[in-house]
Structure formats: structure tokens, C-alpha cells
Scaffold this active site. Structure first.
Site, PDB file in Angstrom:
ATOM      1  CG  ASP A  12      11.717   5.968   6.429  1.00 27.93           C
ATOM      2  OD1 ASP A  12      11.853   6.146   5.210  1.00 27.93           O
ATOM      3  OD2 ASP A  12      11.015   5.056   6.907  1.00 27.93           O
ATOM      4  CG  ASP A  14       6.420   5.346   2.935  1.00 31.84           C
ATOM      5  OD1 ASP A  14       5.293   5.852   3.042  1.00 31.84           O
ATOM      6  OD2 ASP A  14       7.211   5.615   2.016  1.00 31.84           O
ATOM      7  CG  ASP A 171      10.438   1.639   8.749  1.00 30.10           C
ATOM      8  OD1 ASP A 171       9.806   0.659   8.309  1.00 30.10           O
ATOM      9  OD2 ASP A 171      10.887   2.530   8.019  1.00 30.10           O
TER      10      ASP A 171
END
Length: 231
Positions: A12, A14, A171
Site C-alpha cells: 500500500d 499512503d 496500514d
């Protein structure tokens, strides 16, 4: 030569590779203020972490009763974000080490993100990670964003890898759910610490409960090469 055998790693972007959430919050705050919503807080923003920009602005339109179209809101937020990211993008130091470690071992790498392709490219270039990460998948390129598995399955397809051989680094809870739905193992590094107990993170093979402050490239690499590899 990939010294980890058939393993591929999908990141991922961001909040995982780069600390871009402050820029996304500011771009969102400015966009909403332009349309008359002046009380958008960081706590409000945290509710959208891990959700694609398209789905975020669609929710804004409904939630705040905005007159602008989703397309207008999306273009406005992306424009503001790109202005911010070109001025300041910071890769997490240990995550940069992890990428360099994997790239040095010849492990196939990809990025799968809810951001637009233009934002992904600008962010990686700004953080100096574009030299290592060339296979990029935006949620704009698939039917459904996270928590649907589409972006990760498309990344696996472009890598020429079986989903079961892919490890996702995430995240956010929707991303962990997407990895699980794709049949991939997951290294979860919660951006919002209070969400570490979210049921989506319980499916992760490696959960770094303290987020980026506890994440180390070596521990993640050792997990990849350890007993979990055979699971």
C-alpha cells in the site's frame, strides 16, 4: 535472483510507504472549506484512511450535502494533493530500508493504492522510491477499491504471481481485509493506533501493533524468510 523463492510483495502507499496522510487531510480540508464545510477535523479524516479518494469524496457529497459533482470534488482534491505532495513527501525510514532490502534480493515488488495513478507516481518520485517500484495499480483502474481485493489481485496479475505467493504490506483495516479477501498474507502496520484491535487486522500474518514507530525492516524481512513462509 529472488532469494525468497516465489514470494512477491505488494505495498500500500499512503501511510504505509510514505507519511502522506497529513497531505491528504490538508487537501481534503481545503477542498471541503472551498465548498462551505469548515469544521473537517483530523479525527474526521481518520475515518477515511484506507478508502479510495473516489469513494471518500462520494461519501462527502452525501454526508455534507455538497452541490458539486463527485468528479469536481475528486479533481479539486487531487489537484490540491499533488501541489502538496510535490513540495513534501517523506518515506518512512525503516520502510525505505525494507524496500531496498527486498529489491536487492530481486523480490518482485508492486504498489496497490486507492490514490490516483498520477498521485501514486508523484508520491513515489517525491519520496525517491520510484527507482524500486515500477508496477503500480490505482483503485481507479479496477472495479472496486479496498476492502474489495481487486487492486491486489490486479497487482498479482501484473507481477505474474499467484495470490497465495503474495505478501501485502498495509496500514489500514480496509487494506488488511482486501489482502485477506485476495488470499494473500499481510504485514499490517496500523496507521491509526486505536484501530490495532480492529477485526480486519486479526487476519494479518504479522501485526505491528505500534505502527511505524515499532516497525523494522529486519523484523519484517525475518518474518518473510522464517516459518511463516511455509504457512
Amino acid at each position: 535472483m529472488n532469494t525468497l523463492g516465489s514470494i512477491s510483495v505488494i505495498f500500500d502507499l499512503d501511510g504505509t510507504l510514505v507519511d502522506s496522510e497529513p497531505n491528504y487531510y490538508e487537501a481534503g480540508r481545503q477542498t471541503l472549506a472551498e465548498h462551505g464545510v469548515t469544521d473537517f477535523t483530523w479525527a474526521d479524516h481518520e475515518g477515511y484512511v484506507g478508502i479510495s479518494t473516489q469513494e471518500t469524496v462520494a461519501d462527502w457529497k452525501e454526508r455534507y450535502g455538497l452541490r458539486a459533482s463527485v468528479e469536481e470534488l475528486l479533481a479539486d482534491k487531487n489537484r490540491r494533493y499533488l501541489e502538496l505532495v510535490r513540495g513534501s513527501t517523506r518515506a518512512y525510514p525503516e520502510m525505505r530500508k525494507f524496500v531496498e532490502l527486498l529489491a536487492g534480493d530481486g523480490v518482485p515488488l508492486a504498489v496497490a493504492s486507492g490514490s490516483s495513478r498520477e498521485a501514486i507516481e508523484a508520491t513515489l518520485a517525491g519520496a525517491g522510491l520510484d527507482a524500486y517500484l515500477h508496477i503500480l495499480v490505482s483503485a481507479d483502474e479496477v472495479a472496486h477499491g479496498k476492502p474489495a481485493p481487486d487492486v491486489f489481485l490486479e497487482a498479482a496479475r501484473r507481477l505474474g504471481a499467484e495470490p497465495a505467493d503474495c505478501v501485502v504490506v498495509e496500514d489500514a483495516a480496509p487494506g488488511a481485509a482486501a489482502a485477506h479477501a485476495a488470499g494473500m498474507r499481510c504485514i499490517a502496520i496500523p496507521y491509526v493506533a486505536a484501530q490495532a484491535d480492529a477485526p480486519e487486522f486479526a487476519t494479518a500474518g504479522l501485526l505491528v501493533r505500534g505502527g511505524q514507530r515499532e516497525f523494522t525492516a529486519r523484523a519484517a524481512y525475518d518474518w518473510l524468510t522464517g516459518p511463516a513462509r511455509a504457512s
